[in-house]
Design a protein around this motif. Structure first.
Motif, PDB file in Angstrom:
ATOM      1  N   ALA A  20     -40.166   2.227 -25.444  1.00  0.00           N
ATOM      2  CA  ALA A  20     -38.963   3.051 -25.595  1.00  0.00           C
ATOM      3  C   ALA A  20     -37.709   2.336 -25.117  1.00  0.00           C
ATOM      4  O   ALA A  20     -36.597   2.661 -25.552  1.00  0.00           O
ATOM      5  CB  ALA A  20     -39.131   4.366 -24.842  1.00  0.00           C
ATOM      6  N   THR A  66     -38.589  16.866 -23.904  1.00  0.00           N
ATOM      7  CA  THR A  66     -39.145  15.523 -23.925  1.00  0.00           C
ATOM      8  C   THR A  66     -39.982  15.344 -22.657  1.00  0.00           C
ATOM      9  O   THR A  66     -39.449  15.381 -21.549  1.00  0.00           O
ATOM     10  CB  THR A  66     -38.024  14.473 -23.964  1.00  0.00           C
ATOM     11  N   VAL A  80     -34.847   8.922 -20.669  1.00  0.00           N
ATOM     12  CA  VAL A  80     -34.800   8.959 -22.125  1.00  0.00           C
ATOM     13  C   VAL A  80     -35.094  10.375 -22.618  1.00  0.00           C
ATOM     14  O   VAL A  80     -36.043  11.027 -22.172  1.00  0.00           O
ATOM     15  CB  VAL A  80     -35.814   7.971 -22.730  1.00  0.00           C
ATOM     16  N   ASN A  81     -34.269  10.834 -23.545  1.00  0.00           N
ATOM     17  CA  ASN A  81     -34.449  12.162 -24.141  1.00  0.00           C
ATOM     18  C   ASN A  81     -34.427  12.029 -25.660  1.00  0.00           C
ATOM     19  O   ASN A  81     -33.685  11.212 -26.206  1.00  0.00           O
ATOM     20  CB  ASN A  81     -33.331  13.097 -23.673  1.00  0.00           C
ATOM     21  N   TYR A  82     -35.275  12.817 -26.320  1.00  0.00           N
ATOM     22  CA  TYR A  82     -35.255  12.829 -27.791  1.00  0.00           C
ATOM     23  C   TYR A  82     -34.918  14.256 -28.224  1.00  0.00           C
ATOM     24  O   TYR A  82     -35.773  15.145 -28.189  1.00  0.00           O
ATOM     25  CB  TYR A  82     -36.603  12.376 -28.355  1.00  0.00           C
ATOM     26  N   ALA A  84     -34.376  16.012 -30.946  1.00  0.00           N
ATOM     27  CA  ALA A  84     -34.650  16.650 -32.240  1.00  0.00           C
ATOM     28  C   ALA A  84     -35.070  18.099 -32.010  1.00  0.00           C
ATOM     29  O   ALA A  84     -35.654  18.452 -30.985  1.00  0.00           O
ATOM     30  CB  ALA A  84     -35.736  15.891 -32.983  1.00  0.00           C
ATOM     31  N   TRP A 113     -42.948  17.654 -26.145  1.00  0.00           N
ATOM     32  CA  TRP A 113     -43.499  16.513 -26.876  1.00  0.00           C
ATOM     33  C   TRP A 113     -43.854  15.399 -25.907  1.00  0.00           C
ATOM     34  O   TRP A 113     -43.010  14.910 -25.151  1.00  0.00           O
ATOM     35  CB  TRP A 113     -42.487  15.982 -27.886  1.00  0.00           C
ATOM     36  N   HIS A 115     -45.237  11.436 -24.938  1.00  0.00           N
ATOM     37  CA  HIS A 115     -44.634  10.163 -25.347  1.00  0.00           C
ATOM     38  C   HIS A 115     -45.232   9.605 -26.624  1.00  0.00           C
ATOM     39  O   HIS A 115     -44.618   8.755 -27.277  1.00  0.00           O
ATOM     40  CB  HIS A 115     -44.695   9.133 -24.216  1.00  0.00           C
ATOM     41  N   TRP A 118     -42.469  11.309 -29.003  1.00  0.00           N
ATOM     42  CA  TRP A 118     -41.041  10.963 -28.983  1.00  0.00           C
ATOM     43  C   TRP A 118     -40.756   9.472 -28.995  1.00  0.00           C
ATOM     44  O   TRP A 118     -39.703   9.053 -29.497  1.00  0.00           O
ATOM     45  CB  TRP A 118     -40.330  11.649 -27.827  1.00  0.00           C
ATOM     46  N   ARG A 122     -38.371   8.354 -31.929  1.00  0.00           N
ATOM     47  CA  ARG A 122     -37.053   7.906 -31.492  1.00  0.00           C
ATOM     48  C   ARG A 122     -36.706   6.551 -32.102  1.00  0.00           C
ATOM     49  O   ARG A 122     -35.534   6.268 -32.387  1.00  0.00           O
ATOM     50  CB  ARG A 122     -37.031   7.823 -29.965  1.00  0.00           C
ATOM     51  N   PRO A 126     -33.757   7.625 -35.036  1.00  0.00           N
ATOM     52  CA  PRO A 126     -32.954   7.670 -33.809  1.00  0.00           C
ATOM     53  C   PRO A 126     -31.878   8.747 -33.805  1.00  0.00           C
ATOM     54  O   PRO A 126     -31.413   9.145 -32.731  1.00  0.00           O
ATOM     55  CB  PRO A 126     -32.340   6.270 -33.744  1.00  0.00           C
ATOM     56  N   ALA A 128     -32.378  11.743 -34.496  1.00  0.00           N
ATOM     57  CA  ALA A 128     -33.044  12.988 -34.100  1.00  0.00           C
ATOM     58  C   ALA A 128     -32.620  14.154 -34.993  1.00  0.00           C
ATOM     59  O   ALA A 128     -32.439  15.279 -34.520  1.00  0.00           O
ATOM     60  CB  ALA A 128     -32.762  13.299 -32.626  1.00  0.00           C
TER      61      ALA A 128
END
Length: 263
Positions: A20, A66, A80-82, A84, A113, A115, A118, A122, A126, A128
Motif C-alpha cells: 500500500a 478501512t 491509509v484510508n480507502y 469508496a 474492508w 486489507h 482495500w 486502492r 485510486p 475510490a
C-alpha cells in the motif's frame, strides 16, 4: 440506454500490506491493470481475510471502514484510508441470491474492508469512485463450497459488476520468516503455481477443487486454505471461456504474486 459490457473476473495476490505504501512489481502491475479495465458499476470482493466458519457475511454499510487488520508495520500504513462507498442495494441483491441457494447470509452494516480488499482496490481504482461489497469465504468448508459462492453471484457480471478474488497464489508465512529456509523452497513454489496455471488453462475444475490432494507441495504453499480459496470463488464466478495469467512474480523466494483474468 447505457450499454453494460459483461465484466471480467479477477484474482489477485495481495501480498504484504506494505504494498500500500511501497512500490513493487505487483503494485505497478495493479495500477496499470486498473487503467486497462473497463470501469465497473460495482466491485464484489472475496478476500482471504474475511474467513467465517459459521455464517456468510456480506458488507452492507453505506461507508464501510478501512480495517488495518495487521500489526508491526510503519505508522503511515495505519493512516491509509480507502473512502469508496458501499452498496447496500447490491448487498441485499447478493443476499437474496444466497437465500435462493438455500444458504443463510448475514448483512453486516458495520463490517469494514480488510486489507485484502482495500490494498489492491486502492491501487487499481485510486479515485475510490466505484462502490464495493465484500463477501466472506469459508475455509472450514473447503474448495467446493467456496466455488459455489462464486457461482451464486456470477450473473452480476451481466450488470457490469467486477468480481475479485483477493488472496495469494502461495502463502506460507512461517516459511517466509524461517531462519533455516527449506531447501528448494522456490522450486516448490514454482511447481505448485505451475500446476495451478496448467489446470486453469485446461479448465480442469475437478482437479483445482481437489488441489489439496493433487497439487504438488500443496500443504507447503498453503498450510491453511484461506489465501487459495478466493481463487476458487473467482473461478466459480467465471465462465472459463478465457483465462490468462496476467501477472507473475515471486517476493522473498516463497511469496508468489500471480494474478489471473477470466473473461
Amino acid at each position: 440506454m447505457t450499454n453494460i459490457t459483461k465484466s471480467p473476473v479477477l484474482f489477485v495476490s495481495h501480498g504484504s500490506p506494505m504494498m500500500a505504501v511501497e512500490k513493487s512489481t505487483t503494485s505497478e502491475f495493479l495500477q496499470k491493470l486498473g487503467k486497462e479495465l473497463p470501469i465497473p458499476t460495482a466491485i464484489v470482493v472475496f478476500s482471504a481475510h474475511l474467513d467465517r466458519a459459521s455464517d456468510i457475511i456480506i458488507t452492507s454499510g453505506t461507508n464501510p471502514k478501512t480495517v488495518h487488520d495487521f500489526y508491526g508495520f510503519p505508522p503511515q500504513l495505519y493512516a491509509v484510508n480507502y473512502p469508496a462507498s458501499g452498496d447496500p442495494t447490491l448487498a441485499k441483491q447478493i443476499a437474496n441470491k444466497f437465500v435462493k441457494a438455500d444458504l443463510v447470509p448475514t448483512l453486516s452494516d458495520d463490517q469494514g474492508w480488510d486489507h485484502g480488499v482495500w490494498i489492491p482496490l486502492r491501487l487499481m481504482f485510486p479515485k475510490a469512485n466505484v462502490p464495493v461489497v465484500q463477501i466472506s469465504i469459508n475455509s472450514e468448508l473447503g474448495a467446493e463450497k467456496n466455488f459455489q459462492y462464486g457461482e451464486i453471484i456470477s450473473d452480476l457480471r451481466d450488470q457490469g459488476v467486477l468480481i475479485v478474488g483477493s488472496g495469494g497464489i502461495s502463502h506460507n508465512l512461517r516459511e517466509l520468516f524461517n531462519p533455516q529456509p527449506t531447501q528448494n523452497r522456490t522450486e516448490m513454489v514454482n511447481e505448485f503455481t505451475g500446476w495451478v496455471h496448467d489446470k486453469l488453462q485446461a479448465r480442469d475444475i475437478e482437479s483445482l477443487l481437489n488441489y489439496e490432494h493433487e497439487a504438488p507441495h500443496a500443504r507447503f504453499n498453503h498450510p491453511t486454505q484461506e489465501h487459495f480459496l478466493p481463487l476458487i470463488a473467482a473461478l466459480g464466478s467465471s465462465d472459463l471461456i478465457y483465462v490468462e495469467r496476467v501477472h507473475q512474480d515471486i517476493e522473498n523466494d516463497v511469496l508468489a504474486m500471480d494474478a489471473y483474468l477470466f473473461s
